[in-house]
Motif scaffolding. Structure first.
Motif, PDB file in Angstrom:
ATOM      1  N   PHE A  57      33.327 -23.842   6.860  1.00 19.97           N
ATOM      2  CA  PHE A  57      34.441 -22.914   6.667  1.00 19.97           C
ATOM      3  C   PHE A  57      35.667 -23.767   6.346  1.00 19.97           C
ATOM      4  O   PHE A  57      35.750 -24.916   6.800  1.00 19.97           O
ATOM      5  N   TYR A  62      26.225 -18.320   8.398  1.00 19.92           N
ATOM      6  CA  TYR A  62      27.524 -18.412   7.729  1.00 19.92           C
ATOM      7  C   TYR A  62      28.602 -17.850   8.647  1.00 19.92           C
ATOM      8  O   TYR A  62      28.390 -16.863   9.343  1.00 19.92           O
ATOM      9  N   GLY A  80      32.979 -14.809   4.104  1.00 20.79           N
ATOM     10  CA  GLY A  80      33.991 -15.713   4.644  1.00 20.79           C
ATOM     11  C   GLY A  80      35.387 -15.376   4.172  1.00 20.79           C
ATOM     12  O   GLY A  80      36.376 -15.719   4.832  1.00 20.79           O
ATOM     13  N   HIS A 127      32.527 -16.270   9.505  1.00 16.41           N
ATOM     14  CA  HIS A 127      33.541 -15.405   8.909  1.00 16.41           C
ATOM     15  C   HIS A 127      34.936 -15.720   9.451  1.00 16.41           C
ATOM     16  O   HIS A 127      35.899 -15.014   9.123  1.00 16.41           O
TER      17      HIS A 127
END
Length: 295
Positions: free
Chosen positions: A109, A78, A136, A80
């Motif tokens: 994202f 994932y 995120g 950020h």
């Protein structure tokens, strides 16, 4: 009894060929090192230490999962920040190509081009995505994600989504943004991470209202989590009734207890029977992902 022996005893006692774990993390080494640094310093955020039980190199971690009898697992990555997801997807695709028991994983994202690289990842074999609303720091209803959710809904690709407010709330965590996304994309297949804790009841409501919404058990019910985010006793009956929508997830390797302890916590839930447990530990995820049993 050592960890592997106990996990095997649980699996064999249920008559299962093995376990499907929908919530495990494999990442580029530099990213995993930063994740571990975060957990090493998580005390000020969580109020207690968070040791990584399975801190080891990638080869050893894979061997550990396989020793437990885990038949299929994920490499949940994932981002950020922008311009990170597509690179993570490339790494995860290579990892899955070299690791046949890994369900090829991807992420996204809110950024221009996200729908394009999500569609490309699916075309190249991605079978599950990870959305981490908390890390995120993004709004799931962001207009830049609308086409992303549309692509995922059209393809039926499940998305493991950390959208609950545990262990610490984020700006956009909680059930309301997810309700808004599902209102716009009702065919989405979402796997709500951590049972949606601490908003367990709200996410059980969402799962009951949407056939494509599942919840994973990651960290829920364990003594570590029950101390600060207890699952409400009033919801045990509904948890049993929604057993076909509950999937086993561990958060391996980033857990502050053993894999066997997490499985015991699920096995000790009030009123669940072996059929319910067989669904959670294997059958439900096998149906979602079309995972064949070993020969």
């Amino acid at each position: 009894m050592d960890d592997t022996t106990e996990v095997r005893r649980i699996v064999e006692g249920l008559g299962l060929p093995g376990v499907i774990d929908v919530h495990t993390h494999f990442m580029p080494k530099n990213v995993m090192d930063k994740v571990w640094q975060y957990f090493d310093s998580a005390g000020p955020l969580t109020g207690r230490p968070w040791p990584i039980t399975y801190r080891a190199d990638e080869r050893d971690r894979l061997a550990t999962l396989r020793s437990f009898g885990v038949l299929a697992f994920t490499s949940l990555v994932y981002p950020h920040k922008p311009a990170m997801a597509e690179w993570l997807n490339q790494w995860a695709a290579r990892f899955a190509a070299d690791t046949p028991d890994c369900l090829s994983t991807a992420t996204f994202f809110p950024e221009p081009g996200a729908a394009r690289y999500v569609a490309a990842a699916i075309e190249h074999g991605a079978r599950v995505f990870k959305a981490h609303v908390q890390v995120g720091g993004y709004d799931p209803t962001d207009a830049l994600l609308d086409d992303v959710w549309g692509v995922l809904a059209d393809s039926g690709t499940p998305v493991v989504t950390h959208c609950g407010s545990g262990p610490t709330p984020g700006t956009h965590t909680g059930p309301d943004p997810i309700r808004a996304v599902l209102a716009r994309h009702p065919r989405l297949r979402l796997i709500v991470a951590h049972m949606g804790g601490p908003e367990y009841s709200d996410f059980l409501d969402i799962a009951a209202a949407h056939d494509g919404v599942y919840l994973d058990t990651t960290m829920a019910f364990t003594p570590f989590m029950e101390r600060t985010m207890p699952f409400p006793a009033t919801e045990y009956a509904r948890l049993r009734d929604l057993g076909h929508r509950i999937l086993w997830g561990s958060d391996f390797p980033n857990i502050p207890y053993t894999y066997a302890e997490a499985m015991r916590a699920v096995g000790d839930l009030p009123g669940v029977d072996d059929a319910w447990l067989r669904g959670v530990f294997h059958h439900n995820a096998a149906a979602v992902f079309g995972t064949p049993d070993p020969d």
